[in-house]
Design a protein around this motif. Structure first.
Motif, PDB file in Angstrom:
ATOM      1  N   GLU A  14       0.860  -1.188   0.000  1.00 27.35           N
ATOM      2  CA  GLU A  14       0.000   0.000   0.000  1.00 27.35           C
ATOM      3  C   GLU A  14       0.893   1.234   0.000  1.00 27.35           C
ATOM      4  N   ASN A  15       0.943   1.927  -1.140  1.00 28.10           N
ATOM      5  CA  ASN A  15       1.896   3.021  -1.306  1.00 28.10           C
ATOM      6  C   ASN A  15       1.716   4.138  -0.279  1.00 28.10           C
ATOM      7  N   ASN A  16       0.469   4.517  -0.033  1.00 30.10           N
ATOM      8  CA  ASN A  16       0.216   5.606   0.914  1.00 30.10           C
ATOM      9  C   ASN A  16       0.724   5.253   2.306  1.00 30.10           C
ATOM     10  N   LEU A  17       0.444   4.020   2.727  1.00 26.01           N
ATOM     11  CA  LEU A  17       0.889   3.584   4.046  1.00 26.01           C
ATOM     12  C   LEU A  17       2.407   3.501   4.119  1.00 26.01           C
ATOM     13  N   SER A  18       3.021   2.935   3.100  1.00 32.48           N
ATOM     14  CA  SER A  18       4.473   2.779   3.118  1.00 32.48           C
ATOM     15  C   SER A  18       5.175   4.133   3.146  1.00 32.48           C
ATOM     16  N   GLU A  19       4.616   5.127   2.450  1.00 29.30           N
ATOM     17  CA  GLU A  19       5.226   6.459   2.452  1.00 29.30           C
ATOM     18  C   GLU A  19       5.157   7.100   3.838  1.00 29.30           C
ATOM     19  N   VAL A  20       4.006   6.923   4.496  1.00 22.56           N
ATOM     20  CA  VAL A  20       3.844   7.486   5.838  1.00 22.56           C
ATOM     21  C   VAL A  20       4.787   6.803   6.821  1.00 22.56           C
ATOM     22  N   LEU A  21       4.822   5.474   6.804  1.00 24.66           N
ATOM     23  CA  LEU A  21       5.676   4.734   7.729  1.00 24.66           C
ATOM     24  C   LEU A  21       7.150   5.031   7.474  1.00 24.66           C
ATOM     25  N   LYS A  22       7.507   5.133   6.202  1.00 22.12           N
ATOM     26  CA  LYS A  22       8.895   5.445   5.847  1.00 22.12           C
ATOM     27  C   LYS A  22       9.299   6.809   6.422  1.00 22.12           C
ATOM     28  N   ALA A  23       8.404   7.793   6.291  1.00 22.36           N
ATOM     29  CA  ALA A  23       8.702   9.137   6.794  1.00 22.36           C
ATOM     30  C   ALA A  23       8.892   9.130   8.305  1.00 22.36           C
ATOM     31  N   TYR A  24       8.034   8.392   9.013  1.00 22.93           N
ATOM     32  CA  TYR A  24       8.152   8.324  10.469  1.00 22.93           C
ATOM     33  C   TYR A  24       9.466   7.662  10.884  1.00 22.93           C
ATOM     34  N   MET A  25       9.830   6.588  10.200  1.00 24.03           N
ATOM     35  CA  MET A  25      11.052   5.878  10.576  1.00 24.03           C
ATOM     36  C   MET A  25      12.298   6.683  10.224  1.00 24.03           C
ATOM     37  N   GLU A  26      12.245   7.414   9.117  1.00 24.22           N
ATOM     38  CA  GLU A  26      13.388   8.247   8.745  1.00 24.22           C
ATOM     39  C   GLU A  26      13.608   9.376   9.749  1.00 24.22           C
ATOM     40  N   LYS A  27      12.546   9.837  10.399  1.00 19.28           N
ATOM     41  CA  LYS A  27      12.687  10.856  11.441  1.00 19.28           C
ATOM     42  C   LYS A  27      13.492  10.326  12.625  1.00 19.28           C
ATOM     43  N   GLU A  28      13.516   9.002  12.777  1.00 15.47           N
ATOM     44  CA  GLU A  28      14.295   8.387  13.855  1.00 15.47           C
ATOM     45  C   GLU A  28      15.765   8.229  13.468  1.00 15.47           C
ATOM     46  N   GLY A  29      16.096   8.627  12.234  1.00 16.08           N
ATOM     47  CA  GLY A  29      17.469   8.484  11.773  1.00 16.08           C
ATOM     48  C   GLY A  29      17.772   7.133  11.160  1.00 16.08           C
ATOM     49  N   TRP A  30      16.720   6.390  10.786  1.00 14.30           N
ATOM     50  CA  TRP A  30      16.901   5.062  10.206  1.00 14.30           C
ATOM     51  C   TRP A  30      16.891   5.149   8.693  1.00 14.30           C
ATOM     52  N   PHE A  31      17.668   4.293   8.039  1.00 15.53           N
ATOM     53  CA  PHE A  31      17.593   4.141   6.594  1.00 15.53           C
ATOM     54  C   PHE A  31      16.476   3.143   6.285  1.00 15.53           C
ATOM     55  N   VAL A  32      15.528   3.531   5.454  1.00 19.56           N
ATOM     56  CA  VAL A  32      14.362   2.687   5.175  1.00 19.56           C
ATOM     57  C   VAL A  32      14.325   2.328   3.696  1.00 19.56           C
ATOM     58  N   LYS A  33      14.321   1.042   3.420  1.00 21.30           N
ATOM     59  CA  LYS A  33      14.177   0.539   2.059  1.00 21.30           C
ATOM     60  C   LYS A  33      12.782  -0.066   1.921  1.00 21.30           C
ATOM     61  N   VAL A  34      11.983   0.486   1.000  1.00 21.16           N
ATOM     62  CA  VAL A  34      10.614   0.013   0.803  1.00 21.16           C
ATOM     63  C   VAL A  34      10.585  -1.032  -0.311  1.00 21.16           C
ATOM     64  N   LEU A  35       9.951  -2.158  -0.024  1.00 20.48           N
ATOM     65  CA  LEU A  35       9.762  -3.235  -0.995  1.00 20.48           C
ATOM     66  C   LEU A  35       8.265  -3.488  -1.101  1.00 20.48           C
ATOM     67  N   ASP A  36       7.710  -3.430  -2.328  1.00 19.42           N
ATOM     68  CA  ASP A  36       6.255  -3.497  -2.465  1.00 19.42           C
ATOM     69  C   ASP A  36       5.741  -4.824  -2.999  1.00 19.42           C
ATOM     70  N   ASN A  37       6.613  -5.850  -3.053  1.00 17.61           N
ATOM     71  CA  ASN A  37       6.135  -7.165  -3.491  1.00 17.61           C
ATOM     72  C   ASN A  37       7.028  -8.251  -2.898  1.00 17.61           C
ATOM     73  N   GLY A  38       6.489  -9.462  -2.881  1.00 15.64           N
ATOM     74  CA  GLY A  38       7.187 -10.564  -2.249  1.00 15.64           C
ATOM     75  C   GLY A  38       8.467 -10.977  -2.937  1.00 15.64           C
ATOM     76  N   ALA A  39       8.494 -10.899  -4.272  1.00 15.77           N
ATOM     77  CA  ALA A  39       9.685 -11.317  -5.013  1.00 15.77           C
ATOM     78  C   ALA A  39      10.889 -10.441  -4.662  1.00 15.77           C
ATOM     79  N   ASP A  40      10.677  -9.123  -4.627  1.00 15.88           N
ATOM     80  CA  ASP A  40      11.773  -8.214  -4.267  1.00 15.88           C
ATOM     81  C   ASP A  40      12.217  -8.438  -2.828  1.00 15.88           C
TER      82      ASP A  40
END
Length: 229
Positions: A14-40
């Protein structure tokens, strides 16, 4: 990625959710890699992060298959499962397969951050200066590095999951001290654990199989302890 404190793989379609979660985690100083399917996600298993945040329902390969791959390739890397399906069933299956925590959709992003920080702190947090390596029957246990080395097998690492390592570290804090199943659950799974105490027995069984020379004694009707010889 050296400027970041931790690396998180977020598997969410879910792109909208992943963007929100990514932004929150990046505020913690974490590097976030988003993967949107099982194969990747399965491909990414080859390069372990510090934490996986893994949706169960994904296009193609589901979260259960990815979790299996993570445990086979990465051992004790912590995993938080998220799902909007049958919550109780997913929670039980996820924990039985080796996930470390579970969040049911919908949830507040800050709740994920709180749980992720607690899990990261428990797994990677700095150890006391008094933490020392423990040697038992030619197994060298390093609490700070969270590594068990088999000195009878050319100092190869014993591949342990997060829970298996947590159990070993807990029981070797005070060699010979008996701990009840309730105490082990509270220290290894946390106060909010949802499930049976049989999970302790399952982890003990796996540890004994992976570390056959360890003297992990069962106290029937109570719990377990590790003996020095």
């Amino acid at each position: 990625m050296s400027s970041y404190s931790y690396t998180v793989y977020l598997v969410e379609d879910e792109n909208n959710l992943s963007e929100v979660l990514k932004a929150y985690m990046e505020k913690e100083g974490w590097f976030v890699k988003v993967l949107d399917n099982g194969a990747d996600a399965l491909e990414a298993v080859k390069e372990p992060p510090h934490l996986w945040v893994l949706d169960i329902m994904l296009p193609g390969t589901d979260g259960y298959q990815i979790l299996k791959g993570i445990r086979e390739e990465q051992g004790d890397v912590p995993v938080i499962f998220i799902s909007a399906r049958d919550q109780d069933l997913d929670r039980v299956l996820g924990l039985e397969m080796g996930s470390d925590d579970y969040l049911a959709k919908p949830f507040l992003p800050q709740e994920l951050i709180i749980r992720a920080k607690k899990l990261i702190s428990r797994v990677y947090g700095e150890q006391s200066n008094e933490s020392k390596k423990v040697e038992l029957n030619d197994y060298l246990i390093d609490p700070q590095a969270r590594i068990v080395t088999d000195e009878q097998a050319d100092s190869s690492h014993v591949e342990l999951t997060t829970k298996e390592m947590d159990l070993i570290l807990l029981l070797t804090e005070d060699i010979g001290k008996a701990l009840s199943r309730e105490a082990i659950i509270e220290n290894v799974w946390g106060e909010n654990y949802f499930g049976s105490e049989r999970a302790v027995d399952d982890v003990v069984r796996r540890v004994r199989k992976k570390m056959p020379r360890i003297h992990l004694e069962t106290l029937y009707g109570f719990g377990y302890r590790i003996l020095s010889s």
